[in-house]
Design a protein around this motif. Sequence first.
Motif, PDB file in Angstrom:
ATOM      1  N   TYR A 140      40.453  10.811  -3.919  1.00  0.00           N
ATOM      2  CA  TYR A 140      40.535   9.468  -4.495  1.00  0.00           C
ATOM      3  C   TYR A 140      41.403   8.513  -3.681  1.00  0.00           C
ATOM      4  CZ  TYR A 140      38.515  11.731  -8.533  1.00  0.00           C
ATOM      5  OH  TYR A 140      37.690  12.422  -9.346  1.00  0.00           O
ATOM      6  N   PHE A 141      42.436   9.048  -3.039  1.00  0.00           N
ATOM      7  CA  PHE A 141      43.417   8.138  -2.454  1.00  0.00           C
ATOM      8  C   PHE A 141      43.351   8.049  -0.925  1.00  0.00           C
ATOM      9  CE2 PHE A 141      45.519   9.709  -6.459  1.00  0.00           C
ATOM     10  CZ  PHE A 141      45.156   8.600  -7.192  1.00  0.00           C
ATOM     11  N   SER A 142      43.131   9.171  -0.257  1.00  0.00           N
ATOM     12  CA  SER A 142      43.132   9.111   1.208  1.00  0.00           C
ATOM     13  C   SER A 142      41.766   8.759   1.761  1.00  0.00           C
ATOM     14  CB  SER A 142      43.561  10.460   1.790  1.00  0.00           C
ATOM     15  OG  SER A 142      44.796  10.819   1.252  1.00  0.00           O
ATOM     16  N   SER A 143      40.736   8.775   0.899  1.00  0.00           N
ATOM     17  CA  SER A 143      39.367   8.639   1.402  1.00  0.00           C
ATOM     18  C   SER A 143      38.933   7.174   1.483  1.00  0.00           C
ATOM     19  CB  SER A 143      38.426   9.378   0.459  1.00  0.00           C
ATOM     20  OG  SER A 143      38.469   8.742  -0.794  1.00  0.00           O
ATOM     21  N   PHE A 144      37.847   6.953   2.256  1.00  0.00           N
ATOM     22  CA  PHE A 144      37.226   5.627   2.275  1.00  0.00           C
ATOM     23  C   PHE A 144      36.219   5.503   1.143  1.00  0.00           C
ATOM     24  CE2 PHE A 144      39.055   5.096   6.433  1.00  0.00           C
ATOM     25  CZ  PHE A 144      39.314   3.733   6.442  1.00  0.00           C
TER      26      PHE A 144
END
Lengths: 643, 377
Positions: free
Chosen positions: B53-57
């Motif tokens: 959820y957070f590090s992804s594009f």
Amino acid sequence: MKYKNQFLLSILFIVFGLLVIFVPNKKIAKPEAEHQTQPRSSIDHLQMFGRVAVLDEGRIKPLDTYARNVLLQFSGKRTFETKPAINWLAKVLFTPWNTYEDKIFLINSPEIPMALNIKTDPHRRYSFSQIEQGLAKLRQLAVAAEAIEQKERNIVENEILRVYHNLNLYLQLRSTFSFTIPHPDFTVQETAAKTSLDFSESKSDFSFLDIALKADLLNEETQDLEKKKSDIWSASEKEFMRLLRNLYQWSLNSSRGGLALIPPVYPADEAWNTPWEVARQSFSNQDIRHELGLIQNMANAYLYEQQLEFNIAAKAFNLATQTRLSKSQKKATTKIPFELFYNQSQLFFYAWIFYLLAFFLFLLSLIWPRPLMHTIGFCVLVIAFIPHLMALILRAIIMTRPPVTNLYETFIFVGFITVLLGIVTELFHRKWLGIVVGSICGLIFLSIADKFSAEGDTLRMLVAVLNSNFWLGTHVVSITIGYSGCCVAGIMGHVYILQALSKPKDTELLNSTHRYILGILGFGLTMSFLGTMLGGIWADQSWGRFWGWDPKENGALLIVLWTAIVFHAKVARMIRPLGVAVGASLGLVVVMWAWFGVNLLSIGLHSYGFTSGLAVNLFIYAVLEVLFLSVSVILLRRKNIFL
Amino acid sequence: MQNQKKKLRTNKILLFLSSVKIAVIGLFLLFILTFWGTIAQVENGLYAAQERYFSSFYFLAMGFIPFPGAQAVLWMLFINLLSAFFTRIIYAKEKIGLIIIHVGLLLFLITAFVTLHSVKESHLTLREGQSANVSSSYKDWEIAYWSGAGPNKSITAIDIENLKEGDNLNFGELGLNFTVKAFHKNCQAFAAPFAGITEKYFNAVGLNILEPAQINKEPEKNLPGIILQFVDDPDNPRLLLFGGEREPTQLSINGKVISIILRHKRFPMPLTVKLLDFIMDKHPGTEVARTYKSKVEIDHDGIRREVTISMNEPLRFKNFTFYQASYQIDALGRESSTLAVVENAGRLLPYIATFVTVFGLALHFLLAAFHFQRKRK
């Protein structure tokens, strides 16, 4: 008038609805009626005894606090038979046989008394004599429940463990002073024996301590006995041997638990001892003998109902232990008078009453709008605020730390800040908005706090990671002030909606409320942002990362994001004042989620608050809130007021 | 200059990019992601939720609906905010608070970028008396090899993060070439003496089976395994390396003893840390810890000094910070302490960004309140 009634009913609905949700089956604490009833024993004034210091859960506290917490933990009540908790504790300690029939054990799950073959009690409270016959079974159940991982335990299993723990503590308390109580094991019948031991001839019943203090004499009398055959021992010599054997047996078998009333024998130690521990390990120490003797004096005075003697012995015990304390322990005991005052003054109760009064004055003003009413209403709110403030200051003094360290304390602190914001608002607004918001917040948060106080001592020591006054004082305080700002803005949002419903044409009133919502929401955003970022800095200082997407961090971020969304949506003209009010109101749900909702997930680094049973309440509240807002928006649409 | 600004303000693309509506959408998406990512932690653990959820594009919700990840949303907000500085933000005295807030937020977005790409987190576990000048990764692994023994041996390590079956591994200076025959990110290893296992392996403790396992929620619990085949001599027994092994596998080649081990990635530190004493202090009469402390001696270029690292009081050294993270007491009662080691070049950035933004917020709302009060009068 019609609108007014509508307004009034709606406000009543919200306040009492919330109270019903958060305070089921529980009344707010009542100040204890210390002298209302006829004393059953002449030893009814136990203030001096309540001052005695005890080390419990890592903190030096007065026995009065300990008694309150234990009684609350056992019975869910703050008094027993209308007498203060300390009276009940004294009874357990000094005359335990008088407490067997006292119904002090609260068992919430009916399955447990059924399993123990006890007739279920409509008040859910049981006596020791009722439970005693099922004790073995209870132990069995507790062992089984203990084997289940904490996360997996259901309500009944938790209740079994709670009850079992309480019974154990009761048994330990019961035997704390057993060394002072005359017992057949230490009866001396022979006159010659009494003379040898320096006892008066008229007395035959003695306690463990009476005999232990004569241990030197007993040794002298018996040292040559082994050379003689036992069948030629005199009656006195037989008595001596019996006493010695019983002394030995008792010191082996006595309970190790109970109250840690005796300060450490060696100043370098920090842990206090129970009387039995020192009786076993440090009996040769003159100070210890003296202190145990004073406990014996208290016990005798209690037994023979001698109030004056009891008070003198309690005072002497306090003074005696005081002289042996280390510097830091002495410092801790200097706070005992503050704590006693805090316990007895019931400041939160009075604050609650006055918040209620302020709110009723507002309701009254709807029917009878006079400037004087407003002045009185404002004064009552300020009067309510004073005990609230005093209680917070006292708590900070007692613990020498900022007054927000656990979930309970966040409620009283948020309550405090919201009322303060209400007062400040009223100073400018002067049209009841601040009084309404302040009194509602004060009522709700103190009520919730009261529910949490049943968990035991609310003044707890801190785990290592929280043990930092600087960060508690900055991060925790600012984030809770942020919660408070958003809560006040949320309540104002509701007020706006109710005002729009009741006076849709009064644009001046609506605009004024709208501006206050924006101001307070901005304050909430600033403080939440500051708190969140300070939290990041604390995390960076103690864990090595500024941001880790931990649930609690995310919760705080949600508040910041939500408030920012409301402001930007307003700037982008996506919402109108009603939209801001609805946004602020929904902000309450976000705050509740961040505040204790995330703790329900039981994951992450912040899951230290108590939360069982809260999930359902939180969910009901969220549903009701959305329902209320949706209905209001639909109704307002008909009045040409749009989101 | 003025003209240029005016021109920028009429640029349609810039105007669109800087729209406040985009900011609202971005904030709302971030709100949803934050909530979703929190709930997902219950099921999938912090690491997996963070990655998804957070590090992804972007990620696929319910397996097929593409949804932007926080990294994409933060980029969107960054572009939105940056273009707003050229178009929408009004540079006037009364707007000074707002301008400062948004400069601070821009700094936060830059901080997020720097942190994402520069922070190295590792740990150092020492028994009392032990010392070390490298820290270990929590979740990343490497193949380390060396020839000879003694404290002055030179160790080479190969990162295995992007390793695939079929890859070639070249142990340059030792003249060894391998093909990766199997690579499992998490597996169990067995030494099976029973019949039917014909394959022979080079392995320190005689392991001959690697059984792949499901990847763990907590990445530090994964134990990888690798099987390597000699390129020059495919008929030779293969080499089996397993993350759970403590000892290296030793090969004797041309009279030289070569040691190879699969271990947590090591990071060199600019100093040597020796644990002198670990102290745990409890609240009297309870089992609740009041504080944890590690007394260490640090040695930098021969200069030694004693430092105490405790909860909330880390040791800072250049870009490195050492935190008291946890402790262990073994069956013999020996204490060891785990220090978290963080190397972060942008350590001060969040502090600056926080200060700027909060200053702006306070200024803005104070000015607004002052303005409001004046208007009332």
